[in-house]
Design a protein around this motif. Structure first.
Motif, PDB file in Angstrom:
ATOM      1  N   GLU A   1      37.517  36.336  44.115  1.00  0.00           N
ATOM      2  CA  GLU A   1      36.300  37.026  43.685  1.00  0.00           C
ATOM      3  C   GLU A   1      36.533  38.523  43.536  1.00  0.00           C
ATOM      4  N   GLN A   2      37.242  39.138  44.484  1.00  0.00           N
ATOM      5  CA  GLN A   2      37.437  40.584  44.408  1.00  0.00           C
ATOM      6  C   GLN A   2      38.440  40.969  43.330  1.00  0.00           C
TER       7      GLN A   2
ATOM      8  N   SER B   1      38.745  39.350  40.550  1.00  0.00           N
ATOM      9  CA  SER B   1      37.959  39.208  39.322  1.00  0.00           C
ATOM     10  C   SER B   1      37.092  40.441  39.083  1.00  0.00           C
ATOM     11  N   GLN B   2      36.510  40.962  40.152  1.00  0.00           N
ATOM     12  CA  GLN B   2      35.695  42.171  40.028  1.00  0.00           C
ATOM     13  C   GLN B   2      36.517  43.384  39.600  1.00  0.00           C
TER      14      GLN B   2
ATOM     15  N   THR C   1      32.748  29.063  44.435  1.00  0.00           N
ATOM     16  CA  THR C   1      32.904  29.963  43.292  1.00  0.00           C
ATOM     17  C   THR C   1      32.245  29.425  42.026  1.00  0.00           C
TER      18      THR C   1
ATOM     19  N   GLN D   1      34.139  29.092  38.773  1.00  0.00           N
ATOM     20  CA  GLN D   1      34.445  30.340  38.065  1.00  0.00           C
ATOM     21  C   GLN D   1      35.931  30.469  37.761  1.00  0.00           C
TER      22      GLN D   1
ATOM     23  N   SER E   1      31.796  33.594  55.165  1.00  0.00           N
ATOM     24  CA  SER E   1      32.501  34.415  54.191  1.00  0.00           C
ATOM     25  C   SER E   1      33.321  35.468  54.907  1.00  0.00           C
TER      26      SER E   1
END
Length: 361
Positions: A77-78, A80-81, A124, A127, A336
């Motif tokens: 996720e990070q 991707s950001q 996710t 994703q 998380s």
């Protein structure tokens, strides 16, 4: 190997004693086999080529889970950001036999592809492309064939998988190897089967990710193995529990403790380290019957029906194997992890290095 022999980590793995010393000769033979495999790898006798994109390996040297999957989710996720396009590969532990790499979706059957890949897909929301197969090189090829835009791959486990070849130079290349460590540390520090180690605790990996405070570190003493090593502490956070049969129905930990007496609460964890889940619940003042189970355990309606409790708390990893169970007492506790900024900054500096193959003659 070890988990097929020991469904739960034996107590003698935590300290040296008569049993571990009797088994030590087998550990010595296991160590010899590891050194032979490493020699074959170092001599490049297998002729395996590195992947065309950098690989980030999230693994552990201790048998059993240490909290790798939440790290894989947070890292994807990070990244991707930050503009990267990550893909994920996994062995798919606990999956049925496969003859080719398989893509994992939210709707995938955990008994076919493994519980952890399905958990990643659900958390996710599909994703990221996720492929599973014991031979990770084949998973990489399949993933990149179907998703050529992927420019970094995260491997859920794989430190001991020699099919994942590093880039030409450790400093000039772009691969990263993380050792995940929890509060159990390395136990008695013996190799399998006398101890819990898959490989010797030597400072060869890039960095250590702590998902718990090891016992000796609590006293201010850090293992010699970790002195001078790059390390990062990861803070975990439990989310609001939701009902298994109706995820939109939630209740806070405060509501749970007000509504149910401790004797009517049961916490279940089929993890490599169930104690961590129970300790996290205790920090939210949730106590009750604790039921630790082997990692990757399967669940049935009959199992839950046998539990005498008004509220049953389970992990998200367990929940992916309970889709056919309609027990209104079951509440899923999400968890998380937060990756510190200095970890992501360092990782970015590695991934942004130029492709070393561009400069080979």
């Amino acid at each position: 190997m070890a988990l097929s022999i020991f469904r739960k980590a034996p107590k003698f793995w935590e300290r040296r004693g008569p049993t571990s010393l009797v088994l030590w000769p087998l550990s010595w033979l296991y160590g010899i086999a590891l050194r032979i495999r490493r020699l074959i790898h170092d001599l490049d006798l297998s002729k395996i080529k590195p992947a065309p994109v950098p690989i980030i390996i999230i693994g552990n040297i201790r048998v059993g889970g240490t909290g790798k999957t939440p790290i894989v989710i947070a890292l994807a996720e990070q990244l991707s950001q930050l503009g990267w396009k990550p893909g994920i590969i996994s062995r798919g532990y606990g999956a049925s036999s496969q003859i080719a790499p398989v893509q994992v979706k939210c709707s995938s059957d955990p008994s076919i592809v493994g519980d952890e890949p399905v958990l990643i897909a659900k958390r996710t929301s599909d994703q990221f492309p996720i492929w599973v197969f014991p031979k990770r090189q084949q998973s990489i090829k399949a993933l990149l064939k179907h998703f050529p835009e992927v420019n970094v791959i995260i491997s859920d486990d794989g430190l001991q998988h020699h099919g994942l070849i590093r880039w030409p130079a450790r400093e000039g290349g772009r691969d990263v190897e993380f050792v995940v460590r929890d509060d159990r540390g390395e136990g008695n520090r013996f190799l399998l089967p006398a101890g819990p180690l898959r490989e010797p605790a030597t400072p060869e990996r890039d960095a250590t990710l702590f998902t718990g405070t090891p016992k000796n570190q609590k006293s201010g003493i850090l293992d010699e193995y970790f002195l001078g090593r790059r390390s990062f502490n990861l803070a975990s956070c439990l989310g609001t529990p939701y009902q298994l049969i109706n995820p939109s129905n939630t209740q806070s930990f405060e509501q749970i403790t007000e509504q149910y007496l401790p004797k009517n609460i049961a916490a279940i964890a089929g993890l490599g380290n169930p104690k961590r889940f129970f300790d996290d619940l205790a920090r939210h003042a949730v106590t009750g019957k604790q039921i630790p189970l082997p990692d990757h355990v399967a669940y049935t309606s009959e199992f839950f029906a046998s539990i005498k409790a008004q509220c049953i708390l389970i992990t998200e990893k367990d929940a992916v194997k309970c889709t056919g169970i309609s027990d209104e007492r079951i509440w899923v506790v999400p968890m998380s992890l937060h990756l510190p900024d200095n970890l992501m900054e360092w990782l970015q500096s590695i991934l942004q290095r130029p492709d070393p193959r561009r400069y080979t003659l």
